[in-house]
Motif scaffolding. Structure first.
Motif: not given
Length: 183
Positions: A104-111, A121-131, A133-141
């Protein structure tokens, strides 16, 4: 804290994480990442990811319940080998879930790379979405770390071996080996 209490804590942590993942992957939630990603990503790919994540979550929850039941038997004096195996299976499932989150993170980066220049104006959306899923991965770790701690509590050293020799070569270095067998 008992082993069963530790598993209960892991179970509760995973349930909270599950809720956040489902909110992010459910297109019916107004602010879900998938709802916003669906404007840019192929629906088929998003559906495949959602299906895989939901399946993995159910498998993890079932394994956690099974682990809880197995630990009850261990506390009654039964062998812990099956429990160790269940913990390793859980680790594997968590790893698979983390790899889907990475997808998902890779897809977000690509898109975001494709659409950022056109939609500033959607830069905030991309940044929020990356963050998110990054938090979700840290939680999994973190959950994975809890499982490793649980496994280490079940594994006690049964035998130690120490071997060594002093070096007589040019540098006079020592050579040592340690072997630990867990039972």
């Amino acid at each position: 804290m008992s082993l069963i209490q530790t598993v209960d804590e892991i179970f509760d942590d995973f349930r909270q994480l599950e809720q956040h993942i489902i909110e992010e992957l459910n297109p019916e939630f107004e602010h879900s990442s998938v709802r916003l990603l669906s404007e840019f990503a192929p629906q088929e790919e998003l559906e495949t990811i959602r299906t895989r994540v939901y399946w993995l979550i159910q498998e993890i929850l079932e394994k956690l319940e099974s682990l809880r039941n197995s630990l009850a038997h261990i506390q009654n004096g039964e062998n812990s080998e099956g429990v160790k195996s269940e913990i390793l299976e859980l680790q594997s499932l968590l790893g698979r879930l983390a790899s889907v989150i990475t997808r998902i993170e890779n897809l977000i980066a690509l898109l975001s790379a494709r659409n950022a220049p056109q939609n500033a104006p959607q830069a905030g959306f991309w940044k929020k979405t990356k963050k998110v899923f990054s938090i979700i991965k840290r939680w999994l770790q973190g959950i994975s770390g809890q499982l490793w701690q649980l496994l280490s509590r079940l594994m006690t050293p049964k035998e130690w071996k120490l071997a060594g020799e002093l070096g007589t070569g040019v540098f006079g270095l020592a050579k040592a080996q340690v072997e630990v067998t867990f039972g």
